[in-house]
Scaffold this active site. Structure first.
Site, PDB file in Angstrom:
ATOM      1  N   MET A  58     -10.227 -22.141  13.475  1.00 33.44           N
ATOM      2  CA  MET A  58      -9.437 -23.369  13.592  1.00 33.44           C
ATOM      3  C   MET A  58      -8.035 -23.136  13.024  1.00 33.44           C
ATOM      4  O   MET A  58      -7.334 -24.071  12.654  1.00 33.44           O
ATOM      5  CB  MET A  58     -10.136 -24.524  12.876  1.00 33.44           C
ATOM      6  CG  MET A  58     -11.492 -24.851  13.505  1.00 33.44           C
ATOM      7  SD  MET A  58     -12.025 -26.547  13.301  1.00 33.44           S
ATOM      8  CE  MET A  58     -12.118 -26.669  11.523  1.00 33.44           C
ATOM      9  N   ALA A 109      -4.999 -21.834  10.387  1.00 38.20           N
ATOM     10  CA  ALA A 109      -4.763 -21.802   8.937  1.00 38.20           C
ATOM     11  C   ALA A 109      -5.429 -20.546   8.362  1.00 38.20           C
ATOM     12  O   ALA A 109      -6.198 -20.607   7.396  1.00 38.20           O
ATOM     13  CB  ALA A 109      -5.269 -23.080   8.251  1.00 38.20           C
ATOM     14  N   ASP A 135      -7.289 -14.827   4.037  1.00 41.21           N
ATOM     15  CA  ASP A 135      -7.826 -13.462   4.010  1.00 41.21           C
ATOM     16  C   ASP A 135      -9.277 -13.395   4.503  1.00 41.21           C
ATOM     17  O   ASP A 135      -9.726 -12.342   4.948  1.00 41.21           O
ATOM     18  CB  ASP A 135      -7.722 -12.873   2.600  1.00 41.21           C
ATOM     19  CG  ASP A 135      -6.284 -12.445   2.303  1.00 41.21           C
ATOM     20  OD1 ASP A 135      -5.438 -12.505   3.223  1.00 41.21           O
ATOM     21  OD2 ASP A 135      -6.006 -12.053   1.153  1.00 41.21           O
ATOM     22  N   HIS A 139     -10.548 -15.165   7.125  1.00 38.91           N
ATOM     23  CA  HIS A 139     -10.429 -14.996   8.586  1.00 38.91           C
ATOM     24  C   HIS A 139      -9.928 -13.598   8.924  1.00 38.91           C
ATOM     25  O   HIS A 139     -10.367 -12.972   9.879  1.00 38.91           O
ATOM     26  CB  HIS A 139      -9.400 -15.977   9.166  1.00 38.91           C
ATOM     27  CG  HIS A 139      -9.727 -17.417   9.015  1.00 38.91           C
ATOM     28  ND1 HIS A 139      -9.036 -18.253   8.172  1.00 38.91           N
ATOM     29  CD2 HIS A 139     -10.664 -18.179   9.627  1.00 38.91           C
ATOM     30  CE1 HIS A 139      -9.526 -19.472   8.265  1.00 38.91           C
ATOM     31  NE2 HIS A 139     -10.515 -19.461   9.134  1.00 38.91           N
ATOM     32  N   MET A 166     -12.537 -18.197  -0.390  1.00 37.55           N
ATOM     33  CA  MET A 166     -11.345 -18.589   0.373  1.00 37.55           C
ATOM     34  C   MET A 166     -11.721 -19.623   1.428  1.00 37.55           C
ATOM     35  O   MET A 166     -12.762 -19.522   2.065  1.00 37.55           O
ATOM     36  CB  MET A 166     -10.720 -17.372   1.022  1.00 37.55           C
ATOM     37  CG  MET A 166     -10.144 -16.465  -0.024  1.00 37.55           C
ATOM     38  SD  MET A 166      -8.874 -15.417   0.635  1.00 37.55           S
ATOM     39  CE  MET A 166      -8.504 -14.488  -0.855  1.00 37.55           C
ATOM     40  N   ARG A 177      -9.174 -25.218   3.305  1.00 42.41           N
ATOM     41  CA  ARG A 177      -9.007 -26.481   2.570  1.00 42.41           C
ATOM     42  C   ARG A 177      -8.603 -26.267   1.115  1.00 42.41           C
ATOM     43  O   ARG A 177      -8.286 -27.236   0.425  1.00 42.41           O
ATOM     44  CB  ARG A 177     -10.281 -27.313   2.648  1.00 42.41           C
ATOM     45  CG  ARG A 177     -10.548 -27.856   4.058  1.00 42.41           C
ATOM     46  CD  ARG A 177     -11.717 -28.827   4.081  1.00 42.41           C
ATOM     47  NE  ARG A 177     -11.818 -29.550   5.336  1.00 42.41           N
ATOM     48  CZ  ARG A 177     -12.676 -29.268   6.333  1.00 42.41           C
ATOM     49  NH1 ARG A 177     -13.508 -28.257   6.216  1.00 42.41           N
ATOM     50  NH2 ARG A 177     -12.692 -29.995   7.420  1.00 42.41           N
TER      51      ARG A 177
HETATM   52  O1  PAF Z   1     -15.803 -22.123  11.283  1.00 38.87           O
HETATM   53  C1  PAF Z   1     -14.887 -22.623  11.964  1.00 38.87           C
HETATM   54  O2  PAF Z   1     -13.711 -22.385  11.755  1.00 38.87           O
HETATM   55  C2  PAF Z   1     -15.237 -23.571  13.092  1.00 38.87           C
HETATM   56  O3  PAF Z   1     -16.353 -24.339  12.777  1.00 38.87           O
HETATM   57  C3  PAF Z   1     -15.429 -22.876  14.452  1.00 38.87           C
HETATM   58  C4  PAF Z   1     -16.605 -21.912  14.436  1.00 38.87           C
HETATM   59  C5  PAF Z   1     -14.164 -22.116  14.818  1.00 38.87           C
HETATM   60  C6  PAF Z   1     -15.700 -23.908  15.544  1.00 38.87           C
HETATM   61  O4  PAF Z   1     -14.655 -24.819  15.660  1.00 38.87           O
END
Ligand code: PAF
Length: 268
Positions: A22, A24, A27, A29, A182, A185
Site C-alpha cells: 500500500m 509508504a 525497510d 517492504h 517497522m 503507521r
Molecule cells: O499488507 C498490505 O500492505 C496490504 O494488506 C496488501 C497485502 C498490500 C493488500 O492491500
C-alpha cells in the site's frame, strides 16, 4: 523501471516475482522487494491503498502516501516495474468482482478477524484481483501481518486451478535497532508514544519459552504498564492460529496506543 497504471501492460510481466504493497515503503517492504529480486525473475511492486480493507472509522484518508519516494526505493531495490492503479482500475464499476470465500484462518481465530471484521474480505478481494491481473510465479508477503500471511496462503491453496502456480514467500519482520517492528503507521507516533510502543516487542520477547498461560499474563502486564489498550495478546498455533498443539507457537499482539493501532508477532 516501468510505471504502469493500466491493465494491458501487465501482461508483459506475467510470471514475475510480485510484491503487493500500500506504499509508504519502509525497510520492511524494501527487504520484501529484495527477497523478490533474489528469485531471479523480474520484480513487479504494486502500490495501491485499498479502500476495501479500511472500515469507515479507520485511517484511509490519512494513510501515508509517499509515491515519489516509494518509486525511488522500489527502483533502488531491484523492481522492474511498479503498478500504481487508480481505484476504478482495481474495482471496475462495469465488472463487479466476485467475493472471495474467507478461509477459516481468516474468520475463526478471533484475532484481526474479530477486531477488524471487514479487513480480510478487503485484503482477499484485492489480492485475488491483483493476482489475476499480474499472474505472478512468486508473491512475497511480510511476516509482520502474520494472520494476513496465513490467510493468503490458505486462499491460494483453496483454488488450485486459479492460483495453484503461485508460490507464496514470506519475509521476516524488520525491526528498528530497539526492536520496534517497522510499520507505515509508525509515523503517527510522537517520541513519547514511540517509546511506549516498544512494549509490544518487550511483551513478545519476555514470553519466550513460557507456558501459554504465563506468556499471555506477562504480555498483558507488559502492555498495560505502557498504557496500551489490548485487543489481543495471545499465544496460538503458528499455522492454524487456533489453540496451541504440538507444532510451532506464535505470540500475537494487537493494541492501541492513544488511538494508533499497532500489531506485532513472534515465534514464542
Ligand atoms: O499488507 C498490505 O500492505 C496490504 O494488506 C496488501 C497485502 C498490500 C493488500 O492491500
Amino acid at each position: 523501471m516501468q510505471i504502469i497504471t493500466d491493465i494491458p501492460p501487465l501482461e508483459a510481466h506475467w510470471g514475475c516475482a510480485f510484491v503487493p504493497t500500500m506504499g509508504a515503503l519502509h525497510d520492511g517492504h524494501r527487504s520484501l522487494i529484495r527477497l523478490a529480486a533474489a528469485q531471479g525473475r523480474p520484480v513487479l511492486v504494486s502500490i495501491f491503498v485499498n479502500p476495501a480493507q479500511f472500515a469507515a472509522h479507520e485511517d484511509l484518508g490519512s494513510y501515508p502516501r509517499t509515491l515519489e519516494r516509494d518509486l525511488e526505493c522500489a527502483a533502488g531495490d531491484g523492481a522492474t516495474a511498479v503498478f500504481v492503479p487508480d481505484v476504478d482500475v482495481v474495482y471496475p464499476q462495469s465488472e463487479p468482482l466476485a467475493a472471495i470465500p474467507l478461509p477459516n484462518v481468516g474468520s475463526e481465530p478471533a484475532l484481526e478477524d474479530a477486531f477488524r471484521p471487514h479487513f480480510f474480505a478487503g485484503v482477499c478481494g484485492v489480492v485475488a484481483r491483483l493476482f489475476d491481473l499480474v499472474r505472478p510465479s512468486v508473491a512475497v508477503f511480510g511476516e509482520k501481518d502474520w494472520q494476513q500471511l496465513k490467510v493468503i496462503e490458505a486462499m491460494v491453496r483453496s483454488e488450485p486451478p486459479r492460483w495453484g502456480d503461485i508460490q507464496i514467500l514470506s519475509g521476516a519482520t524488520v525491526r528498528e535497532d530497539d526492536g520496534l517492528a517497522m510499520s507505515s503507521r509508525n509515523i503517527y507516533l510522537d517520541e513519547e508514544q514511540r517509546h511506549r510502543a516498544l512494549a509490544l516487542f518487550r511483551a513478545l520477547s519476555v514470553s519466550q519459552g513460557l507456558s501459554v498461560v504465563e506468556a499471555e499474563a506477562l504480555m498483558q502486564q507488559e502492555l498495560s504498564k505502557s498504557l496500551l489498550e489490548i485487543d489481543y495478546a495471545v499465544v496460538r498455533d503458528a499455522e492454524t492460529l487456533g489453540p496451541v498443539c504440538d507444532g510451532p507457537r506464535r505470540g500475537l499482539i494487537a493494541a492501541t496506543l492513544d488511538g494508533i493501532r499497532l500489531i506485532d508477532n513472534m515465534p514464542v
